[in-house]
Design a protein around this motif. Sequence first.
Motif, PDB file in Angstrom:
ATOM      1  N   ALA A  57       0.858  -1.184   0.000  1.00 42.62           N
ATOM      2  CA  ALA A  57       0.000   0.000   0.000  1.00 42.62           C
ATOM      3  C   ALA A  57       0.893   1.232   0.000  1.00 42.62           C
ATOM      4  O   ALA A  57       1.809   1.340   0.809  1.00 42.62           O
ATOM      5  N   ILE A  58       0.635   2.153  -0.909  1.00 42.13           N
ATOM      6  CA  ILE A  58       1.447   3.358  -1.059  1.00 42.13           C
ATOM      7  C   ILE A  58       0.516   4.554  -1.061  1.00 42.13           C
ATOM      8  O   ILE A  58      -0.494   4.560  -1.767  1.00 42.13           O
ATOM      9  N   VAL A  59       0.857   5.559  -0.264  1.00 48.58           N
ATOM     10  CA  VAL A  59       0.060   6.776  -0.234  1.00 48.58           C
ATOM     11  C   VAL A  59       0.995   7.974  -0.398  1.00 48.58           C
ATOM     12  O   VAL A  59       2.076   8.008   0.187  1.00 48.58           O
ATOM     13  N   GLN A  60       0.572   8.916  -1.211  1.00 49.57           N
ATOM     14  CA  GLN A  60       1.339  10.145  -1.373  1.00 49.57           C
ATOM     15  C   GLN A  60       0.905  11.099  -0.272  1.00 49.57           C
ATOM     16  O   GLN A  60      -0.238  11.519  -0.204  1.00 49.57           O
ATOM     17  N   THR A  61       1.833  11.433   0.628  1.00 52.24           N
ATOM     18  CA  THR A  61       1.519  12.284   1.764  1.00 52.24           C
ATOM     19  C   THR A  61       1.772  13.759   1.479  1.00 52.24           C
ATOM     20  O   THR A  61       1.291  14.618   2.216  1.00 52.24           O
TER      21      THR A  61
ATOM     22  N   TYR B  98       4.684   3.959   2.668  1.00 49.21           N
ATOM     23  CA  TYR B  98       4.340   2.629   2.151  1.00 49.21           C
ATOM     24  C   TYR B  98       4.253   1.633   3.300  1.00 49.21           C
ATOM     25  O   TYR B  98       4.858   1.808   4.347  1.00 49.21           O
ATOM     26  N   GLN B  99       3.452   0.584   3.050  1.00 51.29           N
ATOM     27  CA  GLN B  99       3.306  -0.478   4.032  1.00 51.29           C
ATOM     28  C   GLN B  99       2.998  -1.777   3.299  1.00 51.29           C
ATOM     29  O   GLN B  99       2.136  -1.816   2.424  1.00 51.29           O
ATOM     30  N   SER B 100       3.712  -2.824   3.653  1.00 49.40           N
ATOM     31  CA  SER B 100       3.426  -4.171   3.161  1.00 49.40           C
ATOM     32  C   SER B 100       3.541  -5.109   4.356  1.00 49.40           C
ATOM     33  O   SER B 100       3.793  -4.664   5.471  1.00 49.40           O
ATOM     34  N   LYS B 101       3.359  -6.402   4.129  1.00 50.13           N
ATOM     35  CA  LYS B 101       3.496  -7.365   5.225  1.00 50.13           C
ATOM     36  C   LYS B 101       4.898  -7.322   5.831  1.00 50.13           C
ATOM     37  O   LYS B 101       5.069  -7.481   7.016  1.00 50.13           O
ATOM     38  N   ARG B 102       5.894  -7.110   4.978  1.00 55.60           N
ATOM     39  CA  ARG B 102       7.285  -7.168   5.422  1.00 55.60           C
ATOM     40  C   ARG B 102       7.857  -5.835   5.862  1.00 55.60           C
ATOM     41  O   ARG B 102       8.706  -5.793   6.739  1.00 55.60           O
ATOM     42  N   LEU B 103       7.455  -4.742   5.219  1.00 54.72           N
ATOM     43  CA  LEU B 103       8.115  -3.458   5.442  1.00 54.72           C
ATOM     44  C   LEU B 103       7.126  -2.308   5.526  1.00 54.72           C
ATOM     45  O   LEU B 103       6.036  -2.376   4.961  1.00 54.72           O
ATOM     46  N   SER B 104       7.552  -1.253   6.178  1.00 56.50           N
ATOM     47  CA  SER B 104       6.832   0.008   6.110  1.00 56.50           C
ATOM     48  C   SER B 104       7.857   1.119   6.253  1.00 56.50           C
ATOM     49  O   SER B 104       8.932   0.924   6.808  1.00 56.50           O
ATOM     50  N   GLY B 105       7.526   2.271   5.696  1.00 63.08           N
ATOM     51  CA  GLY B 105       8.456   3.384   5.764  1.00 63.08           C
ATOM     52  C   GLY B 105       7.969   4.539   4.926  1.00 63.08           C
ATOM     53  O   GLY B 105       6.794   4.595   4.528  1.00 63.08           O
ATOM     54  N   SER B 106       8.889   5.445   4.647  1.00 63.31           N
ATOM     55  CA  SER B 106       8.561   6.578   3.783  1.00 63.31           C
ATOM     56  C   SER B 106       9.741   6.905   2.892  1.00 63.31           C
ATOM     57  O   SER B 106      10.895   6.629   3.230  1.00 63.31           O
TER      58      SER B 106
END
Length: 176
Positions: free
Chosen positions: A26-30, A37-45
């Motif tokens: 999942a990716i969102v433009q902030t 971004y967020q997935s099962k394995r990773l999240s960050g910006s």
Amino acid sequence: MKWIVIAVVLSLTWVGCDTERREGCAIVQTSPSSFAYQSKRLSGSIQLAAVDSTWEIRHYRGNDLLDVWKLSDPVYRFDCGDLTGDNIPEIVVGVTRATRYRKEVDHRLFIFKLFKGRKIRPLWLGSRVGLPLIDFKVERDSVPAVIHTWERDTDGTTVEVIYRQQGFGLQYQNNL
């Protein structure tokens, strides 16, 4: 749930996530220069920052700065999407520059990956797509995401093209 609350508060929309199977990235433009971004394995910006007369792509996990990639060319577009389908976002940057094989200063397309989910590394530093590039955007509504370009034909008309990232470079999909 935390990401959804943030998205609602900021009035943003998550894209690129298969909600039925709870898979994908999942990716969102902030902001115009930042993506979360967020997935099962990773999240960050991932952020683009102007520093003096250069640009930096910055990768964060929480408040921790994981890596920085410096760009010396002017940036006209910054976007992200899961172009490879591996649930890790790729970074797509439009720069203005001349290249070794194309001496005219024009819009170019650079794609970076997050190597091992951390380090920013080049995936493709394109001197040119099929025709001279006018602009692009990442279409995140499919996995893998595609790159939608607007290119200048030899007669001056605008041609819209869809590309998928494949191996080294972009593979032409179709004209729109």
